[in-house]
Design an enzyme around this catalytic site. Structure first.
Site, PDB file in Angstrom:
ATOM      1  N   ARG A   1      -1.419   4.837   0.902  1.00  0.00           N
ATOM      2  CA  ARG A   1      -2.242   4.907  -0.298  1.00  0.00           C
ATOM      3  C   ARG A   1      -1.863   3.757  -1.220  1.00  0.00           C
ATOM      4  O   ARG A   1      -0.683   3.433  -1.377  1.00  0.00           O
ATOM      5  CB  ARG A   1      -2.066   6.243  -1.038  1.00  0.00           C
ATOM      6  CG  ARG A   1      -2.654   7.432  -0.318  1.00  0.00           C
ATOM      7  CD  ARG A   1      -4.181   7.387  -0.293  1.00  0.00           C
ATOM      8  NE  ARG A   1      -4.771   8.551   0.365  1.00  0.00           N
ATOM      9  CZ  ARG A   1      -5.090   8.612   1.641  1.00  0.00           C
ATOM     10  NH1 ARG A   1      -4.871   7.553   2.422  1.00  0.00           N
ATOM     11  NH2 ARG A   1      -5.640   9.699   2.151  1.00  0.00           N
TER      12      ARG A   1
ATOM     13  N   GLU B   1     -10.133   1.092  -5.208  1.00  0.00           N
ATOM     14  CA  GLU B   1     -10.987   0.828  -4.050  1.00  0.00           C
ATOM     15  C   GLU B   1     -12.451   1.108  -4.394  1.00  0.00           C
ATOM     16  O   GLU B   1     -12.727   2.117  -5.046  1.00  0.00           O
ATOM     17  CB  GLU B   1     -10.550   1.692  -2.865  1.00  0.00           C
ATOM     18  CG  GLU B   1      -9.138   1.379  -2.399  1.00  0.00           C
ATOM     19  CD  GLU B   1      -8.694   2.234  -1.210  1.00  0.00           C
ATOM     20  OE1 GLU B   1      -9.485   3.090  -0.753  1.00  0.00           O
ATOM     21  OE2 GLU B   1      -7.560   2.043  -0.732  1.00  0.00           O
TER      22      GLU B   1
ATOM     23  N   HIS C   1      -9.623  -0.061   4.090  1.00  0.00           N
ATOM     24  CA  HIS C   1      -9.267   1.345   4.273  1.00  0.00           C
ATOM     25  C   HIS C   1      -9.934   1.929   5.524  1.00  0.00           C
ATOM     26  O   HIS C   1     -10.687   2.899   5.464  1.00  0.00           O
ATOM     27  CB  HIS C   1      -9.658   2.167   3.041  1.00  0.00           C
ATOM     28  CG  HIS C   1      -8.865   3.439   2.901  1.00  0.00           C
ATOM     29  ND1 HIS C   1      -8.568   4.001   1.693  1.00  0.00           N
ATOM     30  CD2 HIS C   1      -8.303   4.271   3.838  1.00  0.00           C
ATOM     31  CE1 HIS C   1      -7.868   5.115   1.865  1.00  0.00           C
ATOM     32  NE2 HIS C   1      -7.701   5.291   3.171  1.00  0.00           N
TER      33      HIS C   1
END
Length: 324
Positions: A238, A267, A286
């Site tokens: 993360r 993000e 991601h």
């Protein structure tokens, strides 16, 4: 009236068909953009079940106003977007998608490590931009992976899967976790060390820890200064675990040789972000669990968990929100 289910991103019709046969189902119309907050709050007020993405904030505000809500199925192994305490108080079941994405995420993590160490992305750009004019002894020379030391921060199931891959490259594997894993030490030959020792000894520091109060902001200037100046930093966990400004300065000062990042503090990350201007950074959006097979398995698990709860059964991973 049939129970109402809201899905916060457009999913394949074949996946949601079992829900539609028995319940009223509504789905956000876009696959590549999150549902607006006001719409999510409105739909949650009448929903018996939500199928959410990691980008959806399932907080106290949402949960307190969702009188009919029985289950939230989160399409992720993480659950830092959900207020677990508020859900517990309301008796709402929270499920995630552990295990089905372990090997896929480990593949991506190791691929990111290799791409960063061997400068694969930089080399691809080099040849496509017409810069390759001749062979030279140190052209795009990178860092070896075999027989190096990997330090894994967060030895959950994904950490163990990455360790298995590392052993195939004859790497020594160190790990730091809030609890020791004797079985992993015995079967994988990994070695538990303190956080500071891991930073000092590792050629590759690989972050696979969950985001929680203990890990948020775990990597600051002090941590990067303790790493080898030849080390590669990999984050496939993360973004909020890392102070990105501190990482940027460490890379610019040469305290860290490179970084491979699948996750970011915010993000999606802006193309103008300072980290993206550095050649020694490999950045990807991601996609740790993003193989077609695994994403379909994750979606299917969410649907199965919703069906189970709404029928009065236990979901497959009820009470098993996994922590490293």
């Amino acid at each position: 009236m049939k129970p109402f289910i809201y899905i916060t991103r457009k999913l394949p019709e074949a996946i949601v068909a079992p829900l539609k046969r028995e319940f009223e189902v509504e789905m956000w119309e876009k696959e590549d953009a999150p549902v607006p907050r006001d719409i999510l709050l409105e739909k949650a007020e009448k929903a018996s079940a939500l199928l959410t993405m990691l980008s959806d904030k399932v907080d106290s505000e949402l949960l307190q106003n969702a009188a009919s809500l029985k289950v939230v199925a989160n399409l992720a192994v993480g659950y830092d977007n959900i207020d677990l305490e508020a859900a517990k108080e309301k008796g709402i079941t929270i499920t995630n998608t552990p295990d089905v994405l372990t090997e896929t995420t480990a593949d991506l993590t190791f691929a990111l490590l290799m791409a960063t160490a061997r400068r694969i992305v930089e080399a691809d750009r080099y040849i496509k931009e017409g810069k390759w004019k001749s062979w030279s002894p140190l052209l795009l020379a990178g860092m070896d992976i075999h027989h190096k030391t990997m330090g894994i921060v967060g030895m959950g199931s994904i950490g163990e899967a990455v360790a298995r891959r590392a052993k195939g490259f004859n790497m020594e594997v160190l790990y730091h976790n809030r609890s020791r894993k004797p079985e992993a030490e015995e079967t994988l030959g990994v070695r538990y060390v303190s956080f500071d020792d891991l930073l000092a000894q590792s050629d590759f520091v690989v972050v696979l820890a969950p985001l929680n109060k203990e890990t948020q902001g775990m990597f600051q200037e002090d941590q990067f200064s303790k790493m080898k100046n030849t080390a590669i930093f990999i984050n496939a966990a993360r973004g909020a675990i890392v102070n990105e400004a501190a990482l940027e300065q460490a890379l610019k000062r040469g305290e860290v040789a490179g970084a491979g990042l699948d996750v970011f503090e915010t993000e999606p990350i802006s193309e103008e972000h300072p980290l993206l201007q550095l050649e020694q950074v490999v950045a990807i959006p991601h996609i740790g669990s993003s193989s077609k097979a695994t994403r379909y398995d994750m979606m299917t698990l969410c649907v199965e968990n919703i069906l189970a709860v709404l029928k009065g059964d236990n979901p497959k991973n009820s009470g098993e929100i996994k922590k490293s």
